[in-house]
Every structure is written in C-alpha cells, then in structure tokens.
Design a protein around this motif. Sequence first.
Motif, short mmCIF file in Angstrom:
data_model
loop_
_atom_site.label_atom_id
_atom_site.label_comp_id
_atom_site.label_asym_id
_atom_site.label_seq_id
_atom_site.Cartn_x
_atom_site.Cartn_y
_atom_site.Cartn_z
N PHE A 1 -6.10 9.84 -4.23
CA PHE A 1 -6.38 9.17 -2.97
C PHE A 1 -5.11 8.56 -2.40
O PHE A 1 -4.19 8.22 -3.15
CB PHE A 1 -7.38 8.03 -3.19
N THR A 2 -5.08 8.41 -1.09
CA THR A 2 -4.07 7.57 -0.47
C THR A 2 -4.75 6.26 -0.10
O THR A 2 -5.95 6.24 0.21
CB THR A 2 -3.45 8.22 0.79
N ARG A 3 -4.00 5.16 -0.16
CA ARG A 3 -4.55 3.84 0.18
C ARG A 3 -3.99 3.39 1.51
O ARG A 3 -2.81 3.55 1.78
CB ARG A 3 -4.18 2.81 -0.89
N ASN A 4 -4.85 2.78 2.31
CA ASN A 4 -4.45 2.23 3.60
C ASN A 4 -5.12 0.88 3.77
O ASN A 4 -6.29 0.72 3.45
CB ASN A 4 -4.89 3.15 4.74
N VAL B 1 -13.01 -4.10 -0.90
CA VAL B 1 -12.47 -5.43 -0.64
C VAL B 1 -10.98 -5.39 -0.98
O VAL B 1 -10.58 -4.77 -1.98
CB VAL B 1 -13.19 -6.48 -1.51
N ALA B 2 -10.16 -6.03 -0.16
CA ALA B 2 -8.71 -6.03 -0.40
C ALA B 2 -8.41 -6.51 -1.83
O ALA B 2 -8.97 -7.50 -2.28
CB ALA B 2 -8.03 -6.91 0.62
N GLY B 3 -7.59 -5.78 -2.52
CA GLY B 3 -7.18 -6.13 -3.87
C GLY B 3 -8.03 -5.51 -4.98
O GLY B 3 -7.73 -5.67 -6.15
N ALA B 4 -9.09 -4.77 -4.62
CA ALA B 4 -9.98 -4.20 -5.63
C ALA B 4 -9.43 -2.90 -6.23
O ALA B 4 -9.85 -2.51 -7.31
CB ALA B 4 -11.37 -3.95 -5.04
N LEU B 5 -8.52 -2.23 -5.55
CA LEU B 5 -7.98 -0.97 -6.04
C LEU B 5 -6.65 -1.17 -6.73
O LEU B 5 -5.82 -1.97 -6.31
CB LEU B 5 -7.77 0.01 -4.87
N ARG B 6 -6.45 -0.43 -7.80
CA ARG B 6 -5.19 -0.47 -8.55
C ARG B 6 -4.78 0.96 -8.91
O ARG B 6 -5.65 1.83 -9.08
CB ARG B 6 -5.36 -1.23 -9.88
N PRO B 7 -3.49 1.22 -9.06
CA PRO B 7 -3.08 2.53 -9.58
C PRO B 7 -3.63 2.71 -10.99
O PRO B 7 -3.69 1.76 -11.77
CB PRO B 7 -1.56 2.45 -9.59
N ALA B 8 -4.02 3.93 -11.31
CA ALA B 8 -4.51 4.22 -12.67
C ALA B 8 -3.35 4.09 -13.64
O ALA B 8 -2.22 4.46 -13.32
CB ALA B 8 -5.11 5.61 -12.73
N PRO B 9 -3.62 3.58 -14.84
CA PRO B 9 -2.53 3.50 -15.84
C PRO B 9 -2.05 4.90 -16.21
O PRO B 9 -2.82 5.86 -16.18
CB PRO B 9 -3.18 2.80 -17.03
N MET C 1 0.83 -1.17 0.00
CA MET C 1 0.00 0.00 0.00
C MET C 1 0.89 1.24 0.00
O MET C 1 1.96 1.24 0.55
CB MET C 1 -0.89 0.03 1.22
N THR C 2 0.36 2.28 -0.55
CA THR C 2 1.13 3.51 -0.63
C THR C 2 0.52 4.59 0.25
O THR C 2 -0.66 4.55 0.54
CB THR C 2 1.20 4.00 -2.09
N SER C 3 1.32 5.50 0.68
CA SER C 3 0.80 6.63 1.43
C SER C 3 0.90 7.92 0.61
O SER C 3 0.60 8.99 1.10
CB SER C 3 1.56 6.79 2.75
N GLN C 4 1.31 7.81 -0.64
CA GLN C 4 1.39 8.96 -1.54
C GLN C 4 0.08 9.07 -2.31
O GLN C 4 -0.44 8.07 -2.79
CB GLN C 4 2.54 8.79 -2.52
N PRO C 5 -0.48 10.28 -2.46
CA PRO C 5 -1.71 10.42 -3.25
C PRO C 5 -1.50 9.95 -4.68
O PRO C 5 -0.46 10.21 -5.29
CB PRO C 5 -1.99 11.92 -3.21
N GLU C 6 -2.48 9.23 -5.19
CA GLU C 6 -2.41 8.73 -6.56
C GLU C 6 -3.82 8.56 -7.11
O GLU C 6 -4.79 8.49 -6.36
CB GLU C 6 -1.67 7.39 -6.61
N GLN C 7 -3.91 8.52 -8.42
CA GLN C 7 -5.19 8.22 -9.05
C GLN C 7 -5.36 6.71 -9.02
O GLN C 7 -4.41 5.95 -9.24
CB GLN C 7 -5.22 8.75 -10.49
N LEU C 8 -6.60 6.26 -8.76
CA LEU C 8 -6.87 4.83 -8.61
C LEU C 8 -7.99 4.40 -9.53
O LEU C 8 -8.84 5.21 -9.94
CB LEU C 8 -7.27 4.52 -7.16
#
Length: 74
Positions: A26-29, A62-70, A1-8
């Motif tokens: 968003f940041t992911r936690n 749900v865990a694993g549903a989010l990905r960084p945007a291409p 997981m990242t704490s840097q804002p990113e598009q998801l």
Amino acid sequence: MTSQPEQLVVEGGIALACPTCAGSTFTRNGVTLITSRMANTGLNKRAEAAVCSRCGNIQFFVAGALRPAPAAPG
C-alpha cells in the motif's frame, strides 16, 4: 507519510490486506476529514489512507494507526 508501496500493519501488529484483491502493499497518504460545515475552522480530523498498489482500493484509518511492517528475519 510515504508514497512508496510498502507492507503495513495496524495497531496490534496485524498485517493489512486489501479486502478487494488480497494485495499486501500500500501507499500511505494523509487526509483531512471535513467534520463541520465550515471547512477552515480547525475542527477537522486527520486520518491516513492506505491505497492498495494492486487494485487502488482505499482504506481509511485514524491518524497514527498504520505502521510499516517489520522486516522479515533473514
């Protein structure tokens, strides 16, 4: 997981947008959902929280549903 804002994006490649302010970063936690009366039984579920970097609204997935945007073609 990242704490840097990113598009998801979510499963299916749909871009995540904040329903409160229309923010797009968003940041992911990782979070643990307590699903039983006994917190340390190992029966709890994992999830991901997407926190809007503009307004702080939190969305759970749900865990694993989010990905960084291409990356945008450029």
